[in-house]
Write a protein that holds these residues in place. Structure first.
Motif, PDB file in Angstrom:
ATOM      1  N   PHE A  16       0.819  -1.217   0.000  1.00  0.00           N
ATOM      2  CA  PHE A  16       0.000   0.000   0.000  1.00  0.00           C
ATOM      3  C   PHE A  16       0.854   1.269   0.000  1.00  0.00           C
ATOM      4  CE2 PHE A  16      -3.363  -2.870   1.836  1.00  0.00           C
ATOM      5  CZ  PHE A  16      -4.189  -2.798   0.734  1.00  0.00           C
ATOM      6  N   THR A  17       2.035   1.189   0.584  1.00  0.00           N
ATOM      7  CA  THR A  17       2.939   2.346   0.532  1.00  0.00           C
ATOM      8  C   THR A  17       3.353   2.624  -0.908  1.00  0.00           C
ATOM      9  OG1 THR A  17       3.789   1.874   2.760  1.00  0.00           O
ATOM     10  CG2 THR A  17       5.125   3.293   1.345  1.00  0.00           C
ATOM     11  N   ALA A  18       3.684   1.573  -1.637  1.00  0.00           N
ATOM     12  CA  ALA A  18       4.047   1.734  -3.046  1.00  0.00           C
ATOM     13  C   ALA A  18       2.854   2.213  -3.861  1.00  0.00           C
ATOM     14  CB  ALA A  18       4.563   0.409  -3.600  1.00  0.00           C
ATOM     15  N   LEU A  19       1.677   1.695  -3.553  1.00  0.00           N
ATOM     16  CA  LEU A  19       0.471   2.068  -4.301  1.00  0.00           C
ATOM     17  C   LEU A  19       0.092   3.521  -4.043  1.00  0.00           C
ATOM     18  CD1 LEU A  19      -1.537   0.664  -6.215  1.00  0.00           C
ATOM     19  CD2 LEU A  19      -2.981   0.211  -4.231  1.00  0.00           C
ATOM     20  N   TYR A  20       0.382   4.003  -2.843  1.00  0.00           N
ATOM     21  CA  TYR A  20       0.114   5.413  -2.528  1.00  0.00           C
ATOM     22  C   TYR A  20       0.950   6.321  -3.420  1.00  0.00           C
ATOM     23  CZ  TYR A  20      -0.539   9.646   0.259  1.00  0.00           C
ATOM     24  OH  TYR A  20      -0.859  10.922   0.676  1.00  0.00           O
ATOM     25  N   GLU A  21       2.176   5.913  -3.677  1.00  0.00           N
ATOM     26  CA  GLU A  21       3.081   6.713  -4.501  1.00  0.00           C
ATOM     27  C   GLU A  21       2.818   6.534  -5.989  1.00  0.00           C
ATOM     28  OE1 GLU A  21       6.873   5.332  -3.269  1.00  0.00           O
ATOM     29  OE2 GLU A  21       6.750   6.208  -1.255  1.00  0.00           O
ATOM     30  N   ARG A  22       2.328   5.350  -6.373  1.00  0.00           N
ATOM     31  CA  ARG A  22       2.127   5.042  -7.795  1.00  0.00           C
ATOM     32  C   ARG A  22       0.755   4.388  -7.976  1.00  0.00           C
ATOM     33  NH1 ARG A  22       7.235   3.568  -6.215  1.00  0.00           N
ATOM     34  NH2 ARG A  22       8.985   4.545  -7.329  1.00  0.00           N
ATOM     35  N   SER A  23      -0.280   5.199  -7.992  1.00  0.00           N
ATOM     36  CA  SER A  23      -1.647   4.674  -8.073  1.00  0.00           C
ATOM     37  C   SER A  23      -1.894   3.871  -9.340  1.00  0.00           C
ATOM     38  CB  SER A  23      -2.658   5.825  -7.995  1.00  0.00           C
ATOM     39  OG  SER A  23      -2.538   6.520  -6.779  1.00  0.00           O
ATOM     40  N   ALA A  24      -1.155   4.175 -10.410  1.00  0.00           N
ATOM     41  CA  ALA A  24      -1.358   3.465 -11.677  1.00  0.00           C
ATOM     42  C   ALA A  24      -1.061   1.977 -11.554  1.00  0.00           C
ATOM     43  CB  ALA A  24      -0.476   4.075 -12.773  1.00  0.00           C
ATOM     44  N   THR A  48     -13.228   8.108   4.942  1.00  0.00           N
ATOM     45  CA  THR A  48     -11.938   8.633   5.414  1.00  0.00           C
ATOM     46  C   THR A  48     -11.785  10.131   5.192  1.00  0.00           C
ATOM     47  OG1 THR A  48     -10.868   8.119   3.285  1.00  0.00           O
ATOM     48  CG2 THR A  48     -10.801   6.414   4.990  1.00  0.00           C
ATOM     49  N   ARG A  49     -12.853  10.794   4.815  1.00  0.00           N
ATOM     50  CA  ARG A  49     -12.739  12.220   4.487  1.00  0.00           C
ATOM     51  C   ARG A  49     -12.426  13.092   5.682  1.00  0.00           C
ATOM     52  NH1 ARG A  49     -16.311  14.431  -0.483  1.00  0.00           N
ATOM     53  NH2 ARG A  49     -15.558  12.914  -2.022  1.00  0.00           N
ATOM     54  N   VAL A  60      -4.881  -0.775   4.629  1.00  0.00           N
ATOM     55  CA  VAL A  60      -4.747   0.406   3.776  1.00  0.00           C
ATOM     56  C   VAL A  60      -5.184   1.673   4.514  1.00  0.00           C
ATOM     57  CG1 VAL A  60      -7.020   0.258   2.649  1.00  0.00           C
ATOM     58  CG2 VAL A  60      -5.100   1.325   1.455  1.00  0.00           C
ATOM     59  N   VAL A  61      -6.217   1.581   5.340  1.00  0.00           N
ATOM     60  CA  VAL A  61      -6.654   2.755   6.099  1.00  0.00           C
ATOM     61  C   VAL A  61      -5.559   3.189   7.070  1.00  0.00           C
ATOM     62  CG1 VAL A  61      -8.332   3.627   7.779  1.00  0.00           C
ATOM     63  CG2 VAL A  61      -9.105   2.241   5.854  1.00  0.00           C
ATOM     64  N   ILE A  62      -4.939   2.227   7.747  1.00  0.00           N
ATOM     65  CA  ILE A  62      -3.857   2.538   8.695  1.00  0.00           C
ATOM     66  C   ILE A  62      -2.644   3.119   7.968  1.00  0.00           C
ATOM     67  CG2 ILE A  62      -2.124   1.462  10.192  1.00  0.00           C
ATOM     68  CD1 ILE A  62      -4.773   1.925  11.554  1.00  0.00           C
ATOM     69  N   TRP A  90      -2.548   4.684   4.906  1.00  0.00           N
ATOM     70  CA  TRP A  90      -2.764   5.902   4.133  1.00  0.00           C
ATOM     71  C   TRP A  90      -3.314   7.084   4.932  1.00  0.00           C
ATOM     72  CZ3 TRP A  90      -5.209   4.403  -1.272  1.00  0.00           C
ATOM     73  CH2 TRP A  90      -4.249   3.681  -2.012  1.00  0.00           C
ATOM     74  N   THR A  91      -3.865   6.825   6.103  1.00  0.00           N
ATOM     75  CA  THR A  91      -4.486   7.906   6.870  1.00  0.00           C
ATOM     76  C   THR A  91      -3.968   7.901   8.305  1.00  0.00           C
ATOM     77  OG1 THR A  91      -6.378   6.661   7.771  1.00  0.00           O
ATOM     78  CG2 THR A  91      -6.579   7.481   5.511  1.00  0.00           C
ATOM     79  N   ARG A  92      -4.393   8.898   9.056  1.00  0.00           N
ATOM     80  CA  ARG A  92      -4.056   8.987  10.476  1.00  0.00           C
ATOM     81  C   ARG A  92      -5.222   8.553  11.352  1.00  0.00           C
ATOM     82  NH1 ARG A  92      -0.818  14.824  10.728  1.00  0.00           N
ATOM     83  NH2 ARG A  92       0.849  14.261   9.232  1.00  0.00           N
ATOM     84  N   ILE A  93      -6.139   7.839  10.779  1.00  0.00           N
ATOM     85  CA  ILE A  93      -7.297   7.350  11.523  1.00  0.00           C
ATOM     86  C   ILE A  93      -6.843   6.319  12.549  1.00  0.00           C
ATOM     87  CG2 ILE A  93      -9.436   6.008  11.290  1.00  0.00           C
ATOM     88  CD1 ILE A  93      -9.860   7.393   8.601  1.00  0.00           C
ATOM     89  N   GLU A  94      -7.433   6.365  13.730  1.00  0.00           N
ATOM     90  CA  GLU A  94      -7.059   5.439  14.800  1.00  0.00           C
ATOM     91  C   GLU A  94      -7.433   4.011  14.443  1.00  0.00           C
ATOM     92  OE1 GLU A  94      -8.858   6.787  18.369  1.00  0.00           O
ATOM     93  OE2 GLU A  94      -7.645   8.629  18.491  1.00  0.00           O
ATOM     94  N   ARG A  95      -6.737   3.065  15.082  1.00  0.00           N
ATOM     95  CA  ARG A  95      -6.894   1.654  14.729  1.00  0.00           C
ATOM     96  C   ARG A  95      -8.323   1.150  14.923  1.00  0.00           C
ATOM     97  NH1 ARG A  95      -2.036  -1.032  14.021  1.00  0.00           N
ATOM     98  NH2 ARG A  95      -0.188   0.223  14.492  1.00  0.00           N
ATOM     99  N   ALA A  96      -8.948   1.516  16.031  1.00  0.00           N
ATOM    100  CA  ALA A  96     -10.310   1.043  16.298  1.00  0.00           C
ATOM    101  C   ALA A  96     -11.268   1.531  15.219  1.00  0.00           C
ATOM    102  CB  ALA A  96     -10.771   1.520  17.675  1.00  0.00           C
ATOM    103  N   GLN A  97     -11.147   2.797  14.837  1.00  0.00           N
ATOM    104  CA  GLN A  97     -12.001   3.343  13.789  1.00  0.00           C
ATOM    105  C   GLN A  97     -11.676   2.711  12.442  1.00  0.00           C
ATOM    106  OE1 GLN A  97     -11.931   7.598  13.507  1.00  0.00           O
ATOM    107  NE2 GLN A  97     -13.493   7.682  11.903  1.00  0.00           N
ATOM    108  N   ALA A  98     -10.406   2.412  12.202  1.00  0.00           N
ATOM    109  CA  ALA A  98     -10.013   1.765  10.948  1.00  0.00           C
ATOM    110  C   ALA A  98     -10.646   0.382  10.818  1.00  0.00           C
ATOM    111  CB  ALA A  98      -8.496   1.659  10.867  1.00  0.00           C
ATOM    112  N   ILE A  99     -10.725  -0.342  11.937  1.00  0.00           N
ATOM    113  CA  ILE A  99     -11.369  -1.660  11.919  1.00  0.00           C
ATOM    114  C   ILE A  99     -12.844  -1.524  11.562  1.00  0.00           C
ATOM    115  CG2 ILE A  99     -12.063  -3.614  13.358  1.00  0.00           C
ATOM    116  CD1 ILE A  99      -9.440  -3.244  14.903  1.00  0.00           C
ATOM    117  N   VAL A 100     -13.490  -0.519  12.121  1.00  0.00           N
ATOM    118  CA  VAL A 100     -14.915  -0.287  11.825  1.00  0.00           C
ATOM    119  C   VAL A 100     -15.091   0.054  10.349  1.00  0.00           C
ATOM    120  CG1 VAL A 100     -16.896   1.202  12.271  1.00  0.00           C
ATOM    121  CG2 VAL A 100     -15.463   0.418  14.174  1.00  0.00           C
ATOM    122  N   ILE A 101     -14.254   0.927   9.825  1.00  0.00           N
ATOM    123  CA  ILE A 101     -14.358   1.327   8.419  1.00  0.00           C
ATOM    124  C   ILE A 101     -14.156   0.128   7.496  1.00  0.00           C
ATOM    125  CG2 ILE A 101     -13.205   2.658   6.592  1.00  0.00           C
ATOM    126  CD1 ILE A 101     -12.669   4.826   8.697  1.00  0.00           C
ATOM    127  N   ALA A 102     -13.205  -0.741   7.832  1.00  0.00           N
ATOM    128  CA  ALA A 102     -12.919  -1.900   6.992  1.00  0.00           C
ATOM    129  C   ALA A 102     -14.008  -2.965   7.070  1.00  0.00           C
ATOM    130  CB  ALA A 102     -11.576  -2.511   7.393  1.00  0.00           C
TER     131      ALA A 102
END
Length: 228
Positions: free
Chosen positions: A22-30, A110-111, A194-196, A198-210
């Motif tokens: 995901f780190t690589a994908l963040y830099e190169r979305s293509a 994630t907005r 990917v949420v963890i 790419w974003t600064r969202i906390e882990r508990a919230q990231a689990i809910v989003i996923a």
């Protein structure tokens, strides 16, 4: 974290080191188009192999008996080419729609974070999240060969729960189990990763989003079947 060095390594890192992927994908979305294209190709390969190996008269007899009770008007469509096209289109459309809806969900959910990521970046991430389905395609192919093609088409796909429990078409839960992915925990884990990453969202919230879109979709569907 060490970003994946090239698109092929990125595919390996989906299974070996998701954060590097995901780190690589963040830099190169293509690079996200690569897993998406593979996801669209493998159904052609699996279903082509399935209909090349299955005893079609045996399959047709079994499907006809069940469709007499469910969709008698469609029995005339039980031809090899028609069924092949139907299975491929169903898989391709299902995967594409799932990726689009996941991308929309992650884009909206994630907005509130500091990083405002566009739809196409989340589309690339969602393609990676669903990519383990390719492993399911390979497992389905191996299972089909071991059974010498003697498996009904609605139970041949090991990506779905019905590939495990093999409910017939006459069972009201058959569409649900045919859609429910066996690899769902893996999809949720990759969504969390990917949420963890790419974003600064906390882990508990990231689990809910996923987790939430899957639980909501299949939960509502299951309740609808149960009360109908």
């Amino acid at each position: 974290m060490n970003p994946s060095s090239n698109p092929l390594i990125m595919l390996v890192d989906i299974f070996r080191s998701p954060q590097d992927c995901f780190t690589a994908l963040y830099e190169r979305s293509a690079w996200g188009w690569q897993p998406f294209i593979v996801l669209l190709i493998t159904p052609f390969l699996f279903w082509g192999a399935y209909f090349a190996n299955v005893d079609f008269e045996w399959l047709k007899t079994g499907l006809s008996a069940q469709m007499e009770a469910t969709n008698p008007d469609l029995i005339h469509l039980l031809e090899a080419d028609t069924l092949l096209a139907s299975e491929i289109i169903s898989d391709v459309m299902s995967r594409t729609l799932t990726i689009i809806l996941l991308a929309l969900w992650f884009n909206l959910a994630t907005r509130q974070g500091s990083a405002k990521l566009g739809f196409w970046k989340w589309f690339a991430a969602s393609s990676v999240i669903i990519f383990p389905a390719v492993i399911g395609d390979l497992a389905s192919y191996a299972s089909m060969l071991l059974k010498h093609g003697q498996v009904m088409s609605y139970a041949a796909d090991l990506n779905s729960l019905n590939g495990l429990i093999k409910l017939p078409l006459t069972n009201p839960w058959s569409p649900f189990t045919s859609s429910f992915p066996l690899l769902l925990p893996w999809y949720i884990f990759l969504g969390y990763a990917v949420v963890i990453t790419w974003t600064r969202i906390e882990r508990a919230q990231a689990i809910v989003i996923a987790t939430l879109p899957w639980v909501a979709y299949y939960g509502i569907w299951a309740i609808t079947i149960a009360i109908s």
